[in-house]
Enzyme design. Structure first.
Site, PDB file in Angstrom:
ATOM      1  N   GLU A 305      12.307 -37.309  -0.335  1.00  0.00           N
ATOM      2  CA  GLU A 305      11.504 -37.514   0.630  1.00  0.00           C
ATOM      3  C   GLU A 305      11.387 -36.403   1.517  1.00  0.00           C
ATOM      4  OE1 GLU A 305      14.956 -39.776   2.545  1.00  0.00           O
ATOM      5  OE2 GLU A 305      14.293 -39.330   0.267  1.00  0.00           O
ATOM      6  N   LYS A 399      14.757 -21.109 -21.651  1.00  0.00           N
ATOM      7  CA  LYS A 399      15.960 -21.456 -22.189  1.00  0.00           C
ATOM      8  C   LYS A 399      15.789 -22.494 -23.442  1.00  0.00           C
ATOM      9  CE  LYS A 399      18.376 -20.446 -17.901  1.00  0.00           C
ATOM     10  NZ  LYS A 399      17.102 -19.862 -17.421  1.00  0.00           N
ATOM     11  N   ASN A 436      12.974 -16.364 -15.021  1.00  0.00           N
ATOM     12  CA  ASN A 436      13.413 -16.515 -13.535  1.00  0.00           C
ATOM     13  C   ASN A 436      12.360 -16.210 -12.655  1.00  0.00           C
ATOM     14  OD1 ASN A 436      16.514 -16.816 -13.775  1.00  0.00           O
ATOM     15  ND2 ASN A 436      16.217 -15.161 -15.182  1.00  0.00           N
TER      16      ASN A 436
END
Length: 446
Positions: A305, A399, A436
């Site tokens: 939150e 990946k 990335n």
């Protein structure tokens, strides 16, 4: 306090003798009375708190305080003059107040001004002693050296130039030596005790900017880059050269991809958009970008939150134009919670960014990776199919290609789920593989 004492004396002297030519033969204040009134005024200044403020930070509040305290002091001066029957005309007491106010204010503002001038001169002196290395012995580099030497560009002192053109080695540009090629950057920085590196040649930006930045940063040097040779040749040579700090785009090695704005707007404008993992670095940026295209509602869904609350406040502050922002707390592993959300909001577009993405942590917690990345994705995707979402975009990773770790394998399975649903659904499913991401949490480039 001593300065105020002198200035109050001067104020009374100025008022006492400035209006002597007025008719009526007003009796001048005697010297002992002037000293008495000065002492009383200083006491009033002290009681009024004028000596409890740092003069270096004199501002609007202090100006009002000075005006009020000097007004009280002038009133006391008038009362004393009435008591001893040795007073100025009433109009002269107005001049007393104005003079006291102006002298007290000038004293404090002059102190602040002197501090500002001192700090400016000190900063300028420090800049002048900064030793600057320039990369590029071309037209732009020549202009840069010239403007630094004559003071138009107060960046520092140019001490050496590097350029890969061997014909320029050993030569001088406005008296500054061209030492050698860019490969000697680390050596030259140490030899010349360089404080800042300026990349003057735009041809270098796409090829060697990252290596230049790495070497300079490892030596503790700041790095700046030129705005572009073409722009510099169009501008007036008397104008200062434009430099900027290095940014993340300089490290990519390619030009920024331009988005098809119209196509994006077509499927976001006036629609309800659900973003899972909205509190993350990628999810939050998706929310900011989506908000630019006037959706009707953006649903920020996340289990943490604090981050999503901060994002909600930022969006409300920046995009105050009728977009409805809703925060929903929950987990994509909780299908009941997700279904309640789809029924309540009926989203048209879903961006699925919620995932466990840290490779080493998922190696140690494979069960959690599977529950969240595989079954959580299935929950969101299947409900999108069931409730007729128009477009579903899953944020995946490079990946997932021939995965060699748990995180990559779970994202590969999530992609297969999306591919399977896309063959049997009216919903347009898509997966986007990120590498990335510059500036994101966990990126190799922070």
């Amino acid at each position: 306090m001593a300065c105020d004492f002198i200035f109050v004396l001067l104020a009374f002297w100025f008022v006492n003798f400035s209006l002597r030519g007025l008719p009526g033969g007003v009796k001048a204040l005697t010297l002992p009375l002037i000293f008495l009134l000065t002492i009383i005024n200083i006491i009033i200044y002290w009681i009024g708190g004028l000596y409890n403020t740092l003069w270096a930070f004199t501002g609007t509040r202090e100006v009002l305080q000075i005006g009020f305290v000097t007004l009280i002091a002038s009133g006391v001066d008038l009362a004393i003059g009435l008591l001893i029957q040795n007073r100025l005309r009433y109009v002269q007491y107005i001049f007393v107040w104005i003079t006291l106010f102006m002298f007290a204010l000038a004293l404090r503002m002059s102190y602040r001004l002197l501090r500002f001038v001192r700090d400016w001169l000190s900063a300028r002196s420090r800049r002048a002693h900064r030793r600057v290395l320039i990369i590029g012995a071309d037209d732009y580099g020549s202009m840069l050296v010239s403007q630094m030497q004559d003071g138009r560009l107060p960046l520092g002192t140019p001490v050496v130039i590097l350029d890969d053109n061997r014909l320029k080695w050993g030569k001088r540009v406005h008296g500054v030596k061209v030492y050698g090629g860019i490969d000697k950057l680390g050596k030259v920085v140490r030899i010349y005790s360089i404080d800042e590196v300026v990349v003057a040649s735009p041809n270098i930006l796409n090829d060697q900017i990252k290596s230049i930045y790495d070497v300079a940063a490892s030596c503790g040097c700041d790095v700046r880059v030129s705005q572009g040779l073409e722009d510099s040749l169009k501008m007036d040579i008397t104008s200062p050269v434009k430099l900027r700090e290095i940014d993340l785009n300089d490290l990519v090695g390619r030009k920024e991809v331009q988005l098809d704005i119209d196509e994006i707007r077509d499927y976001i404008e006036h629609r309800t958009v659900l973003i899972t993992g909205a509190g993350g670095s990628i999810g939050s940026e998706i929310a900011r970008q989506v908000a630019l295209y006037d959706p009707e509602c953006i649903i920020l869904f996340d289990w943490y939150e604090n981050l999503v609350f901060e994002l909600f406040n930022d969006l409300k502050l920046v995009f105050d134009k009728g977009i409805k922002f809703c925060v929903e707390i929950g987990s994509i592993q909780d299908k009941v919670c997700l279904e309640r959300l789809f029924i309540a909001y009926n989203p048209s577009v879903v961006f699925h960014a919620a995932a466990h993405k840290h490779v080493p942590l998922m190696e140690n917690n494979p069960a959690e990776a599977i529950k969240n990345n595989v079954f959580g994705t299935y929950n969101v995707a299947s409900l999108s199919h069931h409730y007729g979402v128009e477009r579903f975009v899953m944020i995946s990773t490079d990946k997932s290609v021939n995965p060699t770790n748990v995180m990559g394998a779970t994202k590969y399975l999530a992609e297969r789920i999306i591919q399977s649903l896309s063959q049997q659904s009216q919903t347009h499913f898509a997966c986007v593989r990120f590498g990335n991401v510059l500036g994101s949490a966990g990126s190799v480039i922070p």
